[in-house]
Design a protein around this motif. Structure first.
Motif, PDB file in Angstrom:
ATOM      1  N   MET A  88      19.536 -11.765  -3.953  1.00 26.13           N
ATOM      2  CA  MET A  88      19.309 -10.429  -3.465  1.00 26.13           C
ATOM      3  C   MET A  88      18.679  -9.546  -4.527  1.00 26.13           C
ATOM      4  SD  MET A  88      19.927 -10.325  -0.381  1.00 26.13           S
ATOM      5  CE  MET A  88      20.314  -8.830   0.428  1.00 26.13           C
ATOM      6  N   ASP A  89      18.910  -9.882  -5.787  1.00 22.43           N
ATOM      7  CA  ASP A  89      18.320  -9.070  -6.852  1.00 22.43           C
ATOM      8  C   ASP A  89      16.801  -9.151  -6.821  1.00 22.43           C
ATOM      9  OD1 ASP A  89      20.741  -8.185  -7.798  1.00 22.43           O
ATOM     10  OD2 ASP A  89      20.955  -9.824  -9.249  1.00 22.43           O
ATOM     11  N   ALA A  90      16.272 -10.327  -6.527  1.00 26.73           N
ATOM     12  CA  ALA A  90      14.822 -10.476  -6.477  1.00 26.73           C
ATOM     13  C   ALA A  90      14.234  -9.656  -5.344  1.00 26.73           C
ATOM     14  CB  ALA A  90      14.449 -11.949  -6.315  1.00 26.73           C
ATOM     15  N   LEU A  91      14.913  -9.621  -4.207  1.00 25.45           N
ATOM     16  CA  LEU A  91      14.433  -8.858  -3.076  1.00 25.45           C
ATOM     17  C   LEU A  91      14.493  -7.358  -3.354  1.00 25.45           C
ATOM     18  CD1 LEU A  91      13.336  -9.276  -0.241  1.00 25.45           C
ATOM     19  CD2 LEU A  91      15.657  -9.083   0.607  1.00 25.45           C
ATOM     20  N   SER A  92      15.575  -6.875  -3.925  1.00 22.42           N
ATOM     21  CA  SER A  92      15.679  -5.448  -4.240  1.00 22.42           C
ATOM     22  C   SER A  92      14.696  -5.059  -5.331  1.00 22.42           C
ATOM     23  CB  SER A  92      17.102  -5.092  -4.643  1.00 22.42           C
ATOM     24  OG  SER A  92      17.470  -5.806  -5.798  1.00 22.42           O
ATOM     25  N   GLN A  93      14.453  -5.960  -6.277  1.00 24.30           N
ATOM     26  CA  GLN A  93      13.472  -5.687  -7.318  1.00 24.30           C
ATOM     27  C   GLN A  93      12.060  -5.648  -6.723  1.00 24.30           C
ATOM     28  OE1 GLN A  93      13.346  -8.603 -10.421  1.00 24.30           O
ATOM     29  NE2 GLN A  93      12.011  -7.380 -11.727  1.00 24.30           N
ATOM     30  N   PHE A  94      11.777  -6.522  -5.775  1.00 23.04           N
ATOM     31  CA  PHE A  94      10.471  -6.536  -5.126  1.00 23.04           C
ATOM     32  C   PHE A  94      10.203  -5.210  -4.415  1.00 23.04           C
ATOM     33  CE2 PHE A  94       8.116  -7.206  -1.143  1.00 23.04           C
ATOM     34  CZ  PHE A  94       6.889  -7.576  -1.668  1.00 23.04           C
ATOM     35  N   PHE A  95      11.203  -4.720  -3.648  1.00 23.34           N
ATOM     36  CA  PHE A  95      11.012  -3.459  -2.938  1.00 23.34           C
ATOM     37  C   PHE A  95      10.958  -2.266  -3.879  1.00 23.34           C
ATOM     38  CE2 PHE A  95      12.649  -5.857   0.796  1.00 23.34           C
ATOM     39  CZ  PHE A  95      11.526  -5.679   1.598  1.00 23.34           C
ATOM     40  N   ALA A  96      11.599  -2.368  -5.016  1.00 20.93           N
ATOM     41  CA  ALA A  96      11.592  -1.273  -5.976  1.00 20.93           C
ATOM     42  C   ALA A  96      10.257  -1.168  -6.706  1.00 20.93           C
ATOM     43  CB  ALA A  96      12.719  -1.448  -6.975  1.00 20.93           C
ATOM     44  N   THR A  97       9.591  -2.298  -6.926  1.00 24.09           N
ATOM     45  CA  THR A  97       8.351  -2.274  -7.695  1.00 24.09           C
ATOM     46  C   THR A  97       7.097  -2.224  -6.828  1.00 24.09           C
ATOM     47  OG1 THR A  97       8.321  -4.693  -7.782  1.00 24.09           O
ATOM     48  CG2 THR A  97       9.377  -3.518  -9.618  1.00 24.09           C
ATOM     49  N   THR A  98       7.222  -2.463  -5.532  1.00 26.21           N
ATOM     50  CA  THR A  98       6.057  -2.478  -4.661  1.00 26.21           C
ATOM     51  C   THR A  98       5.770  -1.081  -4.136  1.00 26.21           C
ATOM     52  OG1 THR A  98       6.637  -4.706  -3.982  1.00 26.21           O
ATOM     53  CG2 THR A  98       5.052  -3.567  -2.627  1.00 26.21           C
ATOM     54  N   ASP A  99       4.493  -0.781  -4.010  1.00 25.07           N
ATOM     55  CA  ASP A  99       4.053   0.512  -3.500  1.00 25.07           C
ATOM     56  C   ASP A  99       4.492   0.677  -2.044  1.00 25.07           C
ATOM     57  OD1 ASP A  99       2.660   2.919  -3.306  1.00 25.07           O
ATOM     58  OD2 ASP A  99       0.822   1.923  -2.654  1.00 25.07           O
ATOM     59  N   PRO A 100       5.131   1.773  -1.684  1.00 21.89           N
ATOM     60  CA  PRO A 100       5.583   1.967  -0.300  1.00 21.89           C
ATOM     61  C   PRO A 100       4.440   1.972   0.716  1.00 21.89           C
ATOM     62  CG  PRO A 100       6.601   3.587  -1.737  1.00 21.89           C
ATOM     63  CD  PRO A 100       5.590   2.848  -2.549  1.00 21.89           C
ATOM     64  N   MET A 101       3.285   2.467   0.320  1.00 18.27           N
ATOM     65  CA  MET A 101       2.142   2.482   1.234  1.00 18.27           C
ATOM     66  C   MET A 101       1.691   1.062   1.548  1.00 18.27           C
ATOM     67  SD  MET A 101       0.545   4.511   2.944  1.00 18.27           S
ATOM     68  CE  MET A 101      -0.837   5.467   3.358  1.00 18.27           C
ATOM     69  N   LEU A 102       1.718   0.190   0.562  1.00 19.64           N
ATOM     70  CA  LEU A 102       1.357  -1.209   0.781  1.00 19.64           C
ATOM     71  C   LEU A 102       2.341  -1.874   1.741  1.00 19.64           C
ATOM     72  CD1 LEU A 102      -0.397  -3.689   0.027  1.00 19.64           C
ATOM     73  CD2 LEU A 102       1.248  -4.123  -1.802  1.00 19.64           C
ATOM     74  N   LEU A 103       3.617  -1.579   1.586  1.00 25.81           N
ATOM     75  CA  LEU A 103       4.612  -2.130   2.497  1.00 25.81           C
ATOM     76  C   LEU A 103       4.390  -1.640   3.926  1.00 25.81           C
ATOM     77  CD1 LEU A 103       7.876  -1.895   0.367  1.00 25.81           C
ATOM     78  CD2 LEU A 103       6.603  -3.948   0.992  1.00 25.81           C
ATOM     79  N   MET A 104       4.009  -0.384   4.098  1.00 29.43           N
ATOM     80  CA  MET A 104       3.748   0.156   5.426  1.00 29.43           C
ATOM     81  C   MET A 104       2.519  -0.499   6.057  1.00 29.43           C
ATOM     82  SD  MET A 104       4.708   4.186   4.892  1.00 29.43           S
ATOM     83  CE  MET A 104       3.644   4.670   6.194  1.00 29.43           C
ATOM     84  N   VAL A 105       1.482  -0.711   5.263  1.00 31.68           N
ATOM     85  CA  VAL A 105       0.272  -1.347   5.785  1.00 31.68           C
ATOM     86  C   VAL A 105       0.552  -2.791   6.180  1.00 31.68           C
ATOM     87  CG1 VAL A 105      -2.047  -2.140   5.139  1.00 31.68           C
ATOM     88  CG2 VAL A 105      -1.319   0.174   4.563  1.00 31.68           C
ATOM     89  N   VAL A 106       1.260  -3.515   5.338  1.00 31.76           N
ATOM     90  CA  VAL A 106       1.606  -4.902   5.649  1.00 31.76           C
ATOM     91  C   VAL A 106       2.512  -4.957   6.878  1.00 31.76           C
ATOM     92  CG1 VAL A 106       2.860  -6.929   4.806  1.00 31.76           C
ATOM     93  CG2 VAL A 106       1.251  -5.747   3.314  1.00 31.76           C
ATOM     94  N   GLY A 107       3.469  -4.056   6.969  1.00 29.03           N
ATOM     95  CA  GLY A 107       4.346  -4.004   8.136  1.00 29.03           C
ATOM     96  C   GLY A 107       3.578  -3.709   9.418  1.00 29.03           C
ATOM     97  N   ALA A 108       2.612  -2.792   9.346  1.00 28.96           N
ATOM     98  CA  ALA A 108       1.795  -2.472  10.518  1.00 28.96           C
ATOM     99  C   ALA A 108       0.941  -3.670  10.932  1.00 28.96           C
ATOM    100  CB  ALA A 108       0.917  -1.267  10.229  1.00 28.96           C
ATOM    101  N   LEU A 109       0.396  -4.385   9.968  1.00 29.61           N
ATOM    102  CA  LEU A 109      -0.410  -5.573  10.284  1.00 29.61           C
ATOM    103  C   LEU A 109       0.444  -6.677  10.903  1.00 29.61           C
ATOM    104  CD1 LEU A 109      -2.802  -5.752   7.201  1.00 29.61           C
ATOM    105  CD2 LEU A 109      -3.377  -5.158   9.561  1.00 29.61           C
ATOM    106  N   VAL A 110       1.659  -6.832  10.420  1.00 27.64           N
ATOM    107  CA  VAL A 110       2.562  -7.833  10.989  1.00 27.64           C
ATOM    108  C   VAL A 110       2.889  -7.469  12.441  1.00 27.64           C
ATOM    109  CG1 VAL A 110       4.929  -8.731  10.873  1.00 27.64           C
ATOM    110  CG2 VAL A 110       3.529  -8.624   8.810  1.00 27.64           C
ATOM    111  N   LEU A 111       3.197  -6.213  12.706  1.00 25.62           N
ATOM    112  CA  LEU A 111       3.494  -5.788  14.076  1.00 25.62           C
ATOM    113  C   LEU A 111       2.276  -5.932  14.992  1.00 25.62           C
ATOM    114  CD1 LEU A 111       5.772  -2.661  13.589  1.00 25.62           C
ATOM    115  CD2 LEU A 111       6.389  -4.865  14.562  1.00 25.62           C
ATOM    116  N   LEU A 112       1.107  -5.606  14.473  1.00 23.69           N
ATOM    117  CA  LEU A 112      -0.122  -5.758  15.258  1.00 23.69           C
ATOM    118  C   LEU A 112      -0.354  -7.218  15.620  1.00 23.69           C
ATOM    119  CD1 LEU A 112      -2.712  -4.338  16.353  1.00 23.69           C
ATOM    120  CD2 LEU A 112      -3.778  -5.016  14.216  1.00 23.69           C
ATOM    121  N   THR A 113      -0.152  -8.105  14.672  1.00 21.28           N
ATOM    122  CA  THR A 113      -0.311  -9.531  14.938  1.00 21.28           C
ATOM    123  C   THR A 113       0.772 -10.037  15.881  1.00 21.28           C
ATOM    124  OG1 THR A 113      -1.261  -9.811  12.734  1.00 21.28           O
ATOM    125  CG2 THR A 113      -0.517 -11.790  13.858  1.00 21.28           C
TER     126      THR A 113
END
Length: 83
Positions: free
Chosen positions: A1-26
């Protein structure tokens, strides 16, 4: 779980939103295709997209259903009409 929380802490929130939108679109792409090709069965295809997104085979089947639904009706009309 530390790797997952570290990933979300270091990743740009806008990038996560764009990737999430693309996943939902697909994920719901068959439903969007059904709006054009298979309008009568749009609601059923939309419901089928939810579990089908977990399996590439099921998602492909729903995509084929969305693409060919109207074509089946055209072939039925041609078979019924006298030549």
């Amino acid at each position: 779980m530390d790797a997952l929380s570290q990933f979300f802490a270091t990743t740009d929130p806008m990038l996560l939103m764009v990737v999430g939108a693309l996943v939902l679109l697909t994920w719901f792409l068959p439903a969007l295709v059904a709006l054009v090709f298979n309008r009568k069965q749009f609601k059923l295809i939309l419901l089928a997209c939810v579990p089908a997104g977990l399996s590439l085979i099921a998602w492909s089947g729903v995509m084929v259903w969305a693409l060919t639904g109207n074509m089946v009706n055209r072939f039925r009309k041609k078979a019924v009409e006298p030549v």
